[in-house]
Write a protein that holds these residues in place. Structure first.
Motif, PDB file in Angstrom:
ATOM      1  N   MET A 674      84.226 -32.883   2.573  1.00 13.22           N
ATOM      2  CA  MET A 674      84.404 -33.658   1.545  1.00 13.22           C
ATOM      3  C   MET A 674      82.961 -34.072   1.497  1.00 13.22           C
ATOM      4  N   ARG A 675      82.275 -35.019   2.384  1.00 15.93           N
ATOM      5  CA  ARG A 675      81.431 -35.416   1.638  1.00 15.93           C
ATOM      6  C   ARG A 675      80.223 -34.245   1.977  1.00 15.93           C
ATOM      7  N   ASP A 676      80.292 -33.622   2.816  1.00 18.41           N
ATOM      8  CA  ASP A 676      79.298 -32.461   2.430  1.00 18.41           C
ATOM      9  C   ASP A 676      78.901 -31.603   1.655  1.00 18.41           C
ATOM     10  N   ALA A 677      80.147 -31.079   0.861  1.00 18.54           N
ATOM     11  CA  ALA A 677      80.822 -30.734  -0.772  1.00 18.54           C
ATOM     12  C   ALA A 677      79.752 -31.458  -1.626  1.00 18.54           C
ATOM     13  N   ASP A 681      76.966 -37.340  -0.186  1.00 15.59           N
ATOM     14  CA  ASP A 681      77.463 -38.466  -1.018  1.00 15.59           C
ATOM     15  C   ASP A 681      79.049 -39.021  -0.010  1.00 15.59           C
ATOM     16  N   PRO A 682      79.204 -40.172   0.188  1.00 20.85           N
ATOM     17  CA  PRO A 682      79.875 -40.408   0.903  1.00 20.85           C
ATOM     18  C   PRO A 682      81.349 -41.073   0.017  1.00 20.85           C
ATOM     19  N   THR A 683      81.150 -40.925  -1.022  1.00 18.46           N
ATOM     20  CA  THR A 683      81.856 -42.340  -1.694  1.00 18.46           C
ATOM     21  C   THR A 683      83.130 -41.810  -2.156  1.00 18.46           C
ATOM     22  N   VAL A 708      87.475 -40.543  15.983  1.00 17.60           N
ATOM     23  CA  VAL A 708      85.865 -40.281  15.759  1.00 17.60           C
ATOM     24  C   VAL A 708      85.064 -40.255  16.609  1.00 17.60           C
ATOM     25  N   GLU A 709      83.689 -39.315  16.323  1.00 21.46           N
ATOM     26  CA  GLU A 709      83.424 -39.090  17.259  1.00 21.46           C
ATOM     27  C   GLU A 709      81.408 -39.506  17.180  1.00 21.46           C
ATOM     28  N   THR A 710      81.309 -40.312  16.220  1.00 23.31           N
ATOM     29  CA  THR A 710      79.680 -41.034  15.879  1.00 23.31           C
ATOM     30  C   THR A 710      80.088 -42.008  14.784  1.00 23.31           C
ATOM     31  N   GLU A 711      77.981 -42.578  15.107  1.00 21.99           N
ATOM     32  CA  GLU A 711      78.014 -43.732  14.796  1.00 21.99           C
ATOM     33  C   GLU A 711      78.554 -43.876  13.234  1.00 21.99           C
ATOM     34  N   ASP A 712      78.624 -42.371  12.685  1.00 19.64           N
ATOM     35  CA  ASP A 712      78.505 -42.579  11.009  1.00 19.64           C
ATOM     36  C   ASP A 712      79.952 -42.964  10.708  1.00 19.64           C
ATOM     37  N   GLN A 713      80.937 -42.056  11.743  1.00 21.09           N
ATOM     38  CA  GLN A 713      82.212 -41.980  10.841  1.00 21.09           C
ATOM     39  C   GLN A 713      82.641 -43.793  10.943  1.00 21.09           C
ATOM     40  N   LEU A 714      82.005 -43.903  11.958  1.00 23.04           N
ATOM     41  CA  LEU A 714      82.948 -45.399  13.180  1.00 23.04           C
ATOM     42  C   LEU A 714      81.999 -46.074  11.389  1.00 23.04           C
ATOM     43  N   ALA A 715      81.114 -46.111  11.194  1.00 25.00           N
ATOM     44  CA  ALA A 715      80.667 -47.138   9.850  1.00 25.00           C
ATOM     45  C   ALA A 715      81.536 -47.047   8.561  1.00 25.00           C
ATOM     46  N   SER A 716      81.568 -46.017   8.424  1.00 34.24           N
ATOM     47  CA  SER A 716      82.274 -45.121   6.820  1.00 34.24           C
ATOM     48  C   SER A 716      83.629 -45.514   6.880  1.00 34.24           C
ATOM     49  N   LEU A 717      83.807 -45.750   8.199  1.00 37.95           N
ATOM     50  CA  LEU A 717      85.750 -45.719   8.364  1.00 37.95           C
ATOM     51  C   LEU A 717      85.780 -47.390   8.449  1.00 37.95           C
TER      52      LEU A 717
END
Ligand code: C2E
Ligand code: CA
Ligand code: CA
Length: 761
Positions: A674-677, A681-683, A708-717
């Motif tokens: 969704m974010r890629d689409a 934008d992760p909003t 959860v596989e990345t720091e990014d994912q963790l941060a946004s979660l």
């Protein structure tokens, strides 16, 4: 008969006459023999007398006295041929001679007593010598004569007995031959009568093809014709056109054992019937010297068989042909595929959710649905398609003349379309009754059985993808099916203590990143198949009914490990979660098993988290949620696993007792898509996650994000308000030793001994 009697009488007469003759001859010989014996006896008497003479002369008897007796002439004969001399005397003469000799002897004795007697010189000695010789010889002769007499009698008797026995044997033999001939003639007549009376027809053709025998019953089937060469043609004329060639071949290929086959023949009155025709090669048999054709009518048997078959091959509820007819129909379909350009296909249609309807509305409603479904399916058949009921809620359709897999799929979808219209059963409107279809197109190399197996595999594939759909069989499905079968087999024979072990994946606090919990994940190292992942074997274990036993083992292993860690100083706040299948939840013993196992290991219930999938509580009829409530009341925690992987929404979880919700990895992936689409934008993705978290908050449940596989994912979660994180990023599933290290525990990481021992003790 009369002639025979006369013959017999004549025979008896001849025998009697012969015997009589023999007796006469024997009598003659016997008399002869006795006469000879008497003569010998007399000779012996003479010898005694001669001895007396001898004694007398020895004692000096007077020569003249001797000369006055039998006479020197006789004595001289006695000397030269004593046998003749003795034998020349008749019985009377012998008697006279004896008395004469007696007189001489007396005389001699008298002389002996009266006066001294001078020796009479050499003549007396000579006389004494030849007399002794004569006595000896005649004694031998007497023995010989006696032997000869007895020998003659014995021989005559033996000849007589042998002759009688021979005669008797000949007679009996002749009688036996006569009796055999009589019996044969009788048996022949009897057989003739039986054959004539038998409904079976017996025909014999010689090697040249000429008819040599036709039983009377043949008249029913074969026109009487003088031309004996046409027997086979006459028989072929009675067969239906369809059967004629086959019958011709059958008649031309007799065997010694007798080949049988069934043909439909029409008799001369025009009645058609079924006949078993047996052709035996009896050319080597002198009595038959040809091929014996036996024709037996079996119309009644065929009729009965057909009746039975229709009864056995019809489904009583729907009147459709049942599974028994499948083999023969499919062989026809497979044969069609082999010999004609058009293909045949076989479809299996299984109703979705029929069992539930049957259970809730009752069997009568179930039967009604099956009958209505049959009626509708019958209208959706095309061409010569055959509809069968295979059993339960399973139907089969043999599709004749399909041209491609696509056409088979099209016909299957057409079958499914009959379920679009809701069914009305006993005041219930069944909106959701659907079906799944698996269809296999016949390959020339396939047997009918292959076709069924393939259609079945495709049908399960259709069910797996959620049902209400049609799937065409493809060969990879079979590989999958056979691989699954070997996994199931290995699982059934697995030694759990040897082959299973647990790994643990940390679940960490999203902000502090401290380990809050560990999820126990099962690993299987099969000696036959190597390492098999739980994604593969857990669904198969569920299907094979092995999951409850496996779940029991996991529960023990989890408790054993947790108890061990607790003793090693595990922090009071850390929990251990374990996965429980829907099948385990529906087991009556589940609650008591959890309670007793935790108790056996002294585990406070609050330290165990039961992970159940979203689907197992949402599709629940109240039983699973009831059990979970019971366990929660006892202090255990409940986690809803794989949230977002199905079609449920949080609203459906309102009535489910839970302590936290685990958001499935697939949802996380959807959000990153969704974010890629959204151009990175992760909003949008964040707001979806926030929505999930806030609704979970209404239920009072913290949310765990899986995968959860990345720091990014963790941060946004973390930013979306997710409480816990589980994934490769914060920790992969690990062996107990690594987990102990992570938890900073002292001592051995693994409990010693098998977990199951504890309960048994
Ligand atoms: P699950 O309960 O959803 O378990 C989480 C699965 O996701 C585990 O796979 C885990 O290794 C994997 N995973 C964790 N973090 C990540 C990540 O960051 N990325 C990726 N790609 N995967 C991650 P695993 O161990 O293969 O287990 C698969 C499933 O098997 C489990 O899914 C669970 O449903 C079932 N299972 C495992 N052990 C048991 C058990 O003891 N009993 C029952 N009934 N099911 C079990
Ligand atoms: Ca899980
Ligand atoms: Ca999960």
């Amino acid at each position: 008969m009369k002639r025979l009697q006369t013959h017999r009488k004549l025979g008896a007469l001849v025998v009697a006459a012969t015997l009589l003759g023999l007796v006469v001859v024997a009598g003659y010989f016997v008399v002869e023999a006795f006469e000879e014996r008497d003569a010998a006896d007399h000779a012996a008497d003479l010898q005694v007398a001669a001895l007396n003479v001898s004694a007398m002369t020895l004692n000096g008897a007077n020569d003249s006295a001797l000369e006055g007796g039998v006479g020197w002439a006789w004595i001289a004969e006695l000397r030269s041929d004593p046998t003749n001399a003795l034998h020349s005397l008749s019985v009377d003469e012998a008697a006279a001679t004896v008395s004469e000799l007696d007189t001489i002897a007396n005389h001699g004795e008298m002389l002996l007593r009266g006066e001294p007697v001078a020796r009479s010189g050499h003549r007396h000695e000579e006389l004494q010598g030849f007399l002794a010789e004569a006595v000896e010889r005649s004694a031998d002769d007497a023995v010989l004569a006696r032997r000869q007499a007895y020998g003659a009698v014995g021989t005559v008797l033996a000849v007589m007995i042998a002759f009688c026995i021979g005669m008797l044997r000949r007679r009996y033999r002749r009688q036996a031959v006569v009796a055999g001939q009589q019996a044969q003639a009788h048996e022949g007549k009897r057989l003739q009568r039986l054959l004539n009376d038998s409904p079976d027809i017996f025909l014999v053709i010689d090697p040249a093809g000429r008819s040599t025998y036709e039983s009377a019953s043949a008249a029913r089937l074969l026109r009487d014709e003088s031309n004996a060469d046409r027997l086979v043609d006459r028989l072929l004329a009675r067969a239906s056109e369809r059967d004629r060639d086959r019958l011709g071949k059958h008649l031309g290929a007799p065997s010694v054992a007798g080949e049988t086959a069934v043909f439909q023949l029409t008799d001369l009155e025009g009645n058609s019937g079924w006949f078993n025709i047996r052709v035996s090669d009896l050319t080597a048999d002198d009595l038959v010297a040809g091929h014996l054709i036996t024709v037996s009518e079996i119309s009644r048997e065929v009729e009965l068989q057909n009746e039975l078959r229709t009864q056995a091959e019809t489904d009583h509820l729907t009147d459709l042909p049942n599974r028994r007819t499948l083999d023969s129909s499919l062989e026809v379909a497979a044969e069609l595929a082999r010999t004609s350009a058009s293909l045949a296909a076989f479809a299996i249609l299984d109703l979705d959710g029929f069992k539930e309807i049957n259970d809730s509305l009752g069997h009568q409603a179930g039967d009604e649905i099956l009958m209505k479904a049959t009626q509708r399916l019958a209208t959706a058949l095309q061409g010569a398609d055959i509809l069968l009921r295979l059993g339960g809620d399973e139907f089969g359709v043999i599709m004749i003349g399909v041209s491609s897999a696509d056409e088979a799929l099209g016909r299957s979808r057409h079958l499914l379309s009959v379920f679009d219209e809701p069914f009305q059963v006993q005041n219930h409107r069944l909106e959701l009754l659907r079906a799944s279809v698996g269809v296999a197109v016949a390959d020339p190399a396939d047997s009918g059985e292959d076709l069924v197996i393939h259609a079945d595999i495709a049908m399960y594939q259709a069910k797996r993808t959620g049902g209400s759909t049609a799937v065409v069989f493809e060969s990879f499905m079979e590989d999958e099916a056979s691989a699954n079968a070997s996994v199931t087999r290995a699982l059934r024979s697995a030694d759990y203590d040897e082959e299973f072990h647990l790994v643990f994946q940390p679940i960490v606090d999203a902000t502090s990143r401290e380990v809050a919990s560990l999820e126990a994940l099962l690993r299987w190292e099969s000696p036959l198949l190597g390492r098999v992942g739980p994604d593969v074997f857990i669904p198969l274990a569920e299907k094979a009914g092995e999951i409850c036993r496996i779940g029991g083992w996991v529960l023990h292993a989890v408790c054993a490990q947790l108890s061990h860690w607790m003793q090693s100083g595990l922090d009071d706040s850390v929990t251990v979660s374990f996965n429980v299948s829907a099948r385990q939840l529906s087991d009556d013993r589940f609650v008591s098993e959890v309670l007793s196992t935790a108790k056996a290991w002294d585990i406070p219930p609050g330290r165990l988290v039961i992970e159940v999938t979203e689907s197992s509580v949402i599709e629940d009829d109240g039983v699973a949620t009831g059990r979970l409530s019971e366990l929660r009341a006892a202090g255990f925690k409940v986690s809803i696993d794989d949230f977002g992987s199905g079609y449920s929404n949080l609203g459906q979880l309102l009535h489910v007792p839970l302590d936290n919700i685990k958001v499935d990895r697939s949802l996380l992936l959807t959000l990153s898509d969704m974010r890629d689409a959204m151009g990175g934008d992760p909003t949008m993705a964040c707001s979806v996650m926030e929505a999930v978290v806030s609704i979970a908050g209404v239920l009072g449940a913290p949310v765990v994000a899986e995968g959860v596989e990345t720091e990014d994912q963790l941060a946004s979660l973390a930013a979306s308000g997710i409480t816990y994180i589980q994934g490769y990023y914060t920790g992969r599933p690990m062996e107990p030793e690594q987990a102990a290290e992570l938890l900073k525990l002292a001592g051995d990481a693994r409990p010693s001994g098998l977990p199951i021992d504890r309960l048994a003790a």
